[in-house]
Design a protein around this motif. Structure first.
Motif, PDB file in Angstrom:
ATOM      1  N   ARG A 197      -2.308  -1.997  -9.780  1.00 41.43           N
ATOM      2  CA  ARG A 197      -2.924  -1.007  -8.818  1.00 41.43           C
ATOM      3  C   ARG A 197      -2.765   0.217  -9.205  1.00 41.43           C
ATOM      4  NH1 ARG A 197      -1.947  -3.506  -2.864  1.00 41.43           N
ATOM      5  NH2 ARG A 197      -2.370  -1.269  -2.073  1.00 41.43           N
ATOM      6  N   ASP A 249       0.870  -0.994  -0.030  1.00 40.48           N
ATOM      7  CA  ASP A 249       0.101  -0.162   0.049  1.00 40.48           C
ATOM      8  C   ASP A 249       0.913   1.317  -0.028  1.00 40.48           C
ATOM      9  OD1 ASP A 249      -2.199  -1.641   0.146  1.00 40.48           O
ATOM     10  OD2 ASP A 249      -2.438  -1.460   2.269  1.00 40.48           O
ATOM     11  N   CYS A 271       2.524   2.067  -3.439  1.00 37.45           N
ATOM     12  CA  CYS A 271       1.441   2.373  -4.398  1.00 37.45           C
ATOM     13  C   CYS A 271       1.125   3.814  -4.011  1.00 37.45           C
ATOM     14  CB  CYS A 271       0.139   1.516  -4.391  1.00 37.45           C
ATOM     15  SG  CYS A 271       0.567  -0.202  -4.998  1.00 37.45           S
TER      16      CYS A 271
END
Ligand code: FES
Length: 376
Positions: free
Chosen positions: A213, A184, A187
């Motif tokens: 993503r 996360d 990203c």
């Protein structure tokens, strides 16, 4: 804005294999037959060192120092300054200057090239005064191996994300599992720097997740002659925002944040390192460079990080017979590790960063047959 040109690596002298084989131990003087420029090549136990034959004082020419029986020193013909070529330090006057070195590149055919990086210290262009930082304004988080996250005010900068899967054809695995939110964080990064193409730094299993993503995540790589992403098309990973950055030029992100990618002196074709500067405070990451920026680096940076363990080579563990006995290998590896640690320790000592962080050596070789490689 001042106009900046990128840092270049220029070959200033080439010697063929025969000439190289005739170089003697210690000091060798060489002249370029075309332009008449003079160079000094020093052959020592640790390999070659080289510089221009030009004194830092007022440009005088060096000759052999007959008073030095060790054969390491040369003497300037103008005002008798002396330079020790094994350390590239001037010994007279004592503790004065360091000679600017040239990179010595050994070619596969036994020839040799002297390469000059120019400019030598590009980070001095357009200096910024350090500003006072608030507590918590800068945070540096180790994720795994060579992956660091820098939080610099509102921005997040990520280095070399290898967060999942193996590297080197299932040869290497992460020693530390990355934090649960590491992908996360990747990203969400504002900048991602990938130092070179080795798969513990350019990790396709990790980039695959990123591309699914956030295909337009901004990635920055140096302008190496062997592109970092040479394998991108075959990898089926779709990344649409890869930026190839010229060497030695500040890349301004905003008024407080900028970064500069520099080349390696030994492997300029593929290896790079980076300086990130936030509000005038410098973070230097030399990653896996053998001689980052030819050994010329900023002093007293706030944080320096570098590798500290051996690289990816299978030599000598994959060699059998002859002199490669187990004890020969054990001695060789021990010496190589010692040399690397010594070099890193010397570098850190001479650069005096406020904090030094060793990293990029945290992997395991997990396959049962890999016990043969277990020196890391
Ligand atoms: S120019 Fe070399 S000592 Fe003065």
């Amino acid at each position: 804005k001042s106009k900046m040109t990128s840092q270049t690596a220029k070959v200033v002298l080439s010697l063929d294999a025969e000439t190289v084989s005739l170089l003697k131990d210690g000091v060798n003087f060489k002249k370029d037959p075309e332009n008449g420029k003079c160079y000094i090549i020093y052959k020592g136990t640790e390999g070659f060192k080289a510089c221009r034959n030009q004194c830092k004082h007022q440009g005088g020419l060096f000759i052999k120092d007959i008073e030095d029986l060790g054969g390491r020193t040369v003497k300037c013909t103008k005002h008798n300054w002396k330079l020790n070529l094994s350390t590239m330090k001037y010994v007279n006057p004592p503790d004065s200057f360091l000679q600017d070195e040239l990179e010595v590149e050994i070619l596969d055919d036994g020839g040799l090239r002297l390469v000059e990086l120019s400019p030598l210290d590009p980070w001095l262009a357009d200096p910024r005064e350090p500003l006072q930082l608030k507590e918590g304004e800068v945070k540096v988080t180790y994720l795994t191996h060579a992956c660091m996250e820098l939080q610099l005010g509102q921005r997040r900068f990520m280095f070399d994300p290898w967060l999942k899967g193996p590297a080197f054809a299932r040869g290497w695995w992460l020693l530390h599992e990355s934090p649960a939110d590491a992908l996360d964080r990747l990203c969400a990064a504002d900048l991602i720097y990938i130092s070179h193409m080795h798969s513990d730094h350019l990790s396709y299993p990790t980039l695959k997740v990123l591309s699914e993503r956030r295909p337009d995540a901004p990635i920055y790589v140096g302008d190496t002659s062997r592109p970092v992403f040479w394998y991108l098309e075959q990898s089926k990973v779709q990344l649409t925002n890869i930026n190839v950055v010229p060497f030695g030029v500040w890349q301004n992100v905003d008024e407080h944040l900028r970064f500069m990618i520099m080349m390696d002196g030994v492997h300029p074709e593929m290896d790079t390192c980076i300086i990130v500067e936030y509000k005038g405070h410098m973070i230097l990451n030399t990653v896996d460079c053998t001689r980052p920026n030819g050994g010329r680096l900023p002093q007293n940076v706030d944080l320096m990080m570098s590798d500290f363990a051996g690289g990816a080579s299978g030599f000598p563990m994959t060699f059998y017979g002859g002199k490669y006995s187990d004890s020969w290998k054990a001695t060789f590896i021990k010496n190589e590790r010692k040399k690397l640690l010594n070099y890193k320790a010397q570098l850190v000592k001479s650069l005096q960063p406020k904090i030094y962080c060793p990293f990029a050596g945290y992997f395991v070789e997990a396959h049962p047959s890999d016990r043969w490689y277990s020196w890391v």
